[in-house]
Scaffold this motif. Structure first.
Motif, PDB file in Angstrom:
ATOM      1  N   ALA A 152       0.865  -1.175   0.000  1.00  9.18           N
ATOM      2  CA  ALA A 152       0.000   0.000   0.000  1.00  9.18           C
ATOM      3  C   ALA A 152       0.903   1.226   0.000  1.00  9.18           C
ATOM      4  N   ARG A 153       0.403   2.322  -0.535  1.00 14.99           N
ATOM      5  CA  ARG A 153       1.207   3.540  -0.557  1.00 14.99           C
ATOM      6  C   ARG A 153       1.464   4.007   0.868  1.00 14.99           C
ATOM      7  N   TYR A 154       2.746   4.184   1.203  1.00 17.04           N
ATOM      8  CA  TYR A 154       3.095   4.560   2.578  1.00 17.04           C
ATOM      9  C   TYR A 154       2.534   5.934   2.938  1.00 17.04           C
ATOM     10  N   ALA A 155       2.372   6.796   1.941  1.00 21.16           N
ATOM     11  CA  ALA A 155       1.841   8.135   2.201  1.00 21.16           C
ATOM     12  C   ALA A 155       0.360   8.106   2.549  1.00 21.16           C
ATOM     13  N   GLU A 181       2.949  -2.596  15.318  1.00 21.08           N
ATOM     14  CA  GLU A 181       4.150  -3.260  14.806  1.00 21.08           C
ATOM     15  C   GLU A 181       4.590  -2.612  13.488  1.00 21.08           C
ATOM     16  N   PRO A 182       5.835  -2.152  13.410  1.00 20.32           N
ATOM     17  CA  PRO A 182       6.301  -1.509  12.172  1.00 20.32           C
ATOM     18  C   PRO A 182       6.474  -2.523  11.057  1.00 20.32           C
ATOM     19  N   MET A 183       6.381  -2.057   9.819  1.00 18.98           N
ATOM     20  CA  MET A 183       6.641  -2.904   8.666  1.00 18.98           C
ATOM     21  C   MET A 183       7.615  -2.195   7.740  1.00 18.98           C
ATOM     22  N   PRO A 184       8.457  -2.954   7.031  1.00 15.97           N
ATOM     23  CA  PRO A 184       9.433  -2.320   6.139  1.00 15.97           C
ATOM     24  C   PRO A 184       8.741  -1.608   4.986  1.00 15.97           C
ATOM     25  N   ILE A 185       9.452  -0.633   4.443  1.00  8.63           N
ATOM     26  CA  ILE A 185       8.940   0.170   3.338  1.00  8.63           C
ATOM     27  C   ILE A 185       9.843  -0.032   2.130  1.00  8.63           C
ATOM     28  N   LEU A 186       9.239  -0.283   0.965  1.00 10.71           N
ATOM     29  CA  LEU A 186       9.990  -0.458  -0.271  1.00 10.71           C
ATOM     30  C   LEU A 186      10.074   0.873  -1.009  1.00 10.71           C
ATOM     31  N   VAL A 187      11.269   1.193  -1.482  1.00 11.45           N
ATOM     32  CA  VAL A 187      11.510   2.424  -2.242  1.00 11.45           C
ATOM     33  C   VAL A 187      12.126   2.054  -3.583  1.00 11.45           C
ATOM     34  N   SER A 188      12.033   2.977  -4.547  1.00 14.48           N
ATOM     35  CA  SER A 188      12.608   2.701  -5.863  1.00 14.48           C
ATOM     36  C   SER A 188      14.118   2.908  -5.875  1.00 14.48           C
ATOM     37  N   GLY A 189      14.624   3.687  -4.943  1.00 17.52           N
ATOM     38  CA  GLY A 189      16.060   3.950  -4.896  1.00 17.52           C
ATOM     39  C   GLY A 189      16.384   4.950  -3.802  1.00 17.52           C
ATOM     40  N   ILE A 190      17.615   5.423  -3.793  1.00 21.88           N
ATOM     41  CA  ILE A 190      18.082   6.319  -2.734  1.00 21.88           C
ATOM     42  C   ILE A 190      17.310   7.625  -2.723  1.00 21.88           C
ATOM     43  N   SER A 191      16.953   8.127  -3.896  1.00 23.12           N
ATOM     44  CA  SER A 191      16.236   9.399  -3.953  1.00 23.12           C
ATOM     45  C   SER A 191      14.927   9.331  -3.179  1.00 23.12           C
ATOM     46  N   GLN A 192      14.157   8.266  -3.368  1.00 22.87           N
ATOM     47  CA  GLN A 192      12.916   8.114  -2.599  1.00 22.87           C
ATOM     48  C   GLN A 192      13.205   7.904  -1.118  1.00 22.87           C
ATOM     49  N   ALA A 193      14.233   7.138  -0.800  1.00 21.92           N
ATOM     50  CA  ALA A 193      14.565   6.908   0.601  1.00 21.92           C
ATOM     51  C   ALA A 193      14.901   8.218   1.303  1.00 21.92           C
ATOM     52  N   ASP A 194      15.582   9.111   0.611  1.00 28.09           N
ATOM     53  CA  ASP A 194      15.948  10.404   1.199  1.00 28.09           C
ATOM     54  C   ASP A 194      14.729  11.216   1.610  1.00 28.09           C
ATOM     55  N   GLU A 195      13.601  10.992   0.951  1.00 28.50           N
ATOM     56  CA  GLU A 195      12.392  11.721   1.301  1.00 28.50           C
ATOM     57  C   GLU A 195      11.766  11.192   2.594  1.00 28.50           C
ATOM     58  N   VAL A 241      13.694  -6.716  -7.838  1.00 29.35           N
ATOM     59  CA  VAL A 241      12.820  -6.924  -8.993  1.00 29.35           C
ATOM     60  C   VAL A 241      12.588  -5.604  -9.717  1.00 29.35           C
ATOM     61  N   GLY A 242      12.916  -5.564 -11.011  1.00 32.88           N
ATOM     62  CA  GLY A 242      12.840  -4.323 -11.764  1.00 32.88           C
ATOM     63  C   GLY A 242      11.442  -3.763 -11.883  1.00 32.88           C
ATOM     64  N   TRP A 243      10.443  -4.619 -12.231  1.00 24.42           N
ATOM     65  CA  TRP A 243       9.081  -4.103 -12.419  1.00 24.42           C
ATOM     66  C   TRP A 243       8.525  -3.535 -11.126  1.00 24.42           C
ATOM     67  N   LEU A 244       8.962  -4.072  -9.988  1.00 23.84           N
ATOM     68  CA  LEU A 244       8.479  -3.580  -8.705  1.00 23.84           C
ATOM     69  C   LEU A 244       9.029  -2.170  -8.430  1.00 23.84           C
ATOM     70  N   ARG A 245      10.283  -1.937  -8.793  1.00 22.37           N
ATOM     71  CA  ARG A 245      10.830  -0.576  -8.646  1.00 22.37           C
ATOM     72  C   ARG A 245      10.130   0.385  -9.596  1.00 22.37           C
ATOM     73  N   TRP A 246       9.768  -0.102 -10.788  1.00 22.32           N
ATOM     74  CA  TRP A 246       9.004   0.709 -11.740  1.00 22.32           C
ATOM     75  C   TRP A 246       7.674   1.131 -11.109  1.00 22.32           C
ATOM     76  N   LEU A 247       6.970   0.165 -10.519  1.00 21.50           N
ATOM     77  CA  LEU A 247       5.701   0.460  -9.867  1.00 21.50           C
ATOM     78  C   LEU A 247       5.889   1.484  -8.754  1.00 21.50           C
ATOM     79  N   PRO A 268       6.803   5.348  -2.277  1.00 23.12           N
ATOM     80  CA  PRO A 268       7.124   4.194  -1.433  1.00 23.12           C
ATOM     81  C   PRO A 268       5.888   3.411  -1.009  1.00 23.12           C
ATOM     82  N   VAL A 269       6.059   2.083  -0.878  1.00 21.26           N
ATOM     83  CA  VAL A 269       4.950   1.204  -0.497  1.00 21.26           C
ATOM     84  C   VAL A 269       5.382   0.299   0.643  1.00 21.26           C
TER      85      VAL A 269
END
Length: 532
Positions: free
Chosen positions: A361-364, A382-396, A442-448, A454-455
């Motif tokens: 789900a969208r973390y926002a 309970e916290p859950m990990p968040i998936l990002v497309s790369g460092i730029s998204q993580a920085d946000e 997984v490439g398509w997941l980073r595309w999504l 972030p999700v």
């Protein structure tokens, strides 16, 4: 330079060379030799081999006119009106950028790939898009050198397309496999349709649907270009606004083909972003970049989920070309597009990831994240990990120390979760001030994720229950089922969970060793926390 009786080709060359040297023209010998050859109707080599060739009054007058333009600062390529590019001689003027050796490298990479890998994948023909074609150098070279290629060339400048059309007229039979399209980057190809398999690849591959029956229109629509291009290639603008350029470039070449925003990456961002869905699985992206933009270009491509991302040098050994491929095996564009829509609508999505099936789900969207907890029968605390497309998204989302950033640069995308301090205070759902973030392999997941933001990256199972391997089974096992179009079919590979590293303190701490061994993280002073 005034004409006079008895003037020879050698005299003309020497006079021009002296004139250009006195005026401070760069490489005066080159300009003098090329202008003398153009004025006399000879080759540049003949100015040295046949210096005694007599010059007519008309030849000298032509040389004088070109010399005046060169002394005024006009680029030699524009003065001459044509320039060589690979195997072609192209008309050049101020309507488009001058074709340069760096761009020959770009064209060569695409051509070599088309001659090799793609030819065996598509024996019936190849589809190529040249974005921002300018004078047509890349597009025409591909059509000329790759007989199997059908090339779609776009440009937002009608003037540039007119110049490209003039060059296309001199291409010969290969011109039947090139079409020019007015518009911005890939948007110019939205209405273009490929021929059906029953039609010849040697006929026009562009159909506007005029005069066709409804049945034919339906067939043509099925074969549009989106998701079917074998190669997307471009020499986009990549100079930052305000960056200094030589006067010959700044004062003469079209600015819209040079400048690309405050950091020079505006056009690259757009093309990298949009090309992902236009390429066929396994298709190639080839983009010219600035010599200092290699790292940024790689980050853009990796965040968008491309594979085999690399930077190739120009003839001087400087970073010059971004090369990347769309992965061959991934969900189709329709499935990914539906998932993106569901996420933006506030729903969660179930899909196979690089380990287990995940529920995203969208973390926002705090309400959507809460629904994930309900679907899993999981406490919100309970916290859950968040998936990002790369460092730029993580920085946000989180604060990275230099050491944490180095870890991400080395191991992302991949099996490393970094627990860092959350920007903006505690998480609104679980209340903690830290957040675990990871860029999946997984490439398509980073595309999504690049599309949605972030999700959540938690497993698609009820709390404490084993996660089914198939996405459909995982979705059916949840306490709250996903809505229609919110399951991406497939089977997760399973395997080892990610390694988790706490980077909130002075020294990173390995909280859980998993996909990446602690001793291979790259820092000898890491230590594993016992009991975790």
């Amino acid at each position: 330079m005034a004409s006079k009786d008895g003037l020879t080709l050698g005299d003309l060359y020497r006079g021009l060379r002296e004139q250009f040297a006195a005026a401070g023209v760069p490489e005066p010998e080159v300009s003098a030799r090329r202008i003398a050859a153009e004025a006399s109707g000879t080759s540049a080599a003949e100015t040295a081999l046949a210096p005694q060739t007599p010059m007519t009054v008309r030849m000298v007058a032509h040389a004088d006119a070109m010399a005046a333009r060169r002394v005024a600062g006009e680029p030699l390529q524009y003065v001459l009106g044509s320039w060589a590019f690979r195997e072609l001689d192209l008309a050049t003027d101020r309507r488009a950028l001058i074709p340069r050796p760096e761009t020959e490298v770009v064209a060569g990479i695409a051509i070599d790939w088309l001659h090799g890998t793609a030819r065996h994948r598509h024996p019936a023909g190849l589809s190529v898009a040249d974005l921002g074609t300018g004078c047509g150098a890349i597009a025409l070279s591909i059509a000329h050198e790759v007989p199997q290629a059908r090339v779609f060339a776009t440009d937002n400048s009608a003037d540039a397309l007119a110049l490209a059309a003039a060059n296309l007229a001199g291409l010969g039979n290969a011109a039947t496999r090139v079409s020019l399209h007015h518009g911005n980057w890939l948007d110019a190809l939205a209405a273009v349709q490929l021929t059906t398999p029953q039609e010849s690849r040697e006929t026009s591959a562009v159909s506007e649907g005029e005069g066709e029956s409804a049945e034919q229109n339906i067939a043509a629509a099925v074969t549009g270009l989106h998701g079917r291009l074998d190669v997307i290639v471009a020499n986009p603008p990549y100079v930052a606004d305000g960056d200094a350029l030589p006067a010959e470039v700044r004062d003469w070449e079209p600015h819209e083909a040079l400048y690309a925003g405050a950091d020079g990456l505006g056009a690259l961002r757009t093309i990298v972003r949009e090309a992902r869905g236009w390429l066929a699985p396994g298709g190639l992206l080839v983009l010219e970049i600035g010599s200092e933009q290699g790292n940024a270009a790689v980050a853009l491509a990796e965040a968008r989920g491309y594979a085999n991302v690399r930077i190739e040098p120009d003839l001087a050994g400087r970073d010059r070309v971004l090369v990347a491929t769309r992965p061959r095996s991934e969900p189709d564009n329709v499935a990914i597009g539906q998932a993106i829509e569901r996420l933006h609508e506030g729903h969660f999505v179930v899909a196979p990831t690089d380990t287990l099936c995940g529920i995203m789900a969208r973390y926002a969207d705090a309400d959507a994240v809460a629904r994930v907890c309900e679907a899993k029968d999981r406490p919100r605390s309970e916290p859950m990990p968040i998936l990002v497309s790369g460092i730029s998204q993580a920085d946000e989302l989180v604060e990275f120390s230099p050491r944490a950033r180095a870890l991400a640069e080395r191991h992302w995308p991949g099996g490393l979760t970094l627990v860092a301090r959350r920007r903006g205070g505690p998480d609104p759902l679980h209340g903690r001030e830290t957040l675990g973030v990871r860029a999946p392999a997984v490439g398509w997941l980073r595309w999504l994720i690049d599309e949605t933001g972030p999700v959540t990256g938690t497993s698609a199972n009820r709390h404490g229950v084993e996660t089914p391997a198939r996405a459909d089974d995982a979705a059916a096992s949840l306490a709250v089922p996903p809505v229609a179009g919110a399951v991406i079919a497939g089977t997760a590979p399973g395997g080892v969970a990610s390694t988790v590293v706490d980077v909130t303190g002075d020294q990173p701490v390995v909280l859980r060793e998993g996909a990446i061994a602690a001793d291979s993280l790259g820092f000898p002073d890491f230590f594993a926390e016992s009991g975790t």
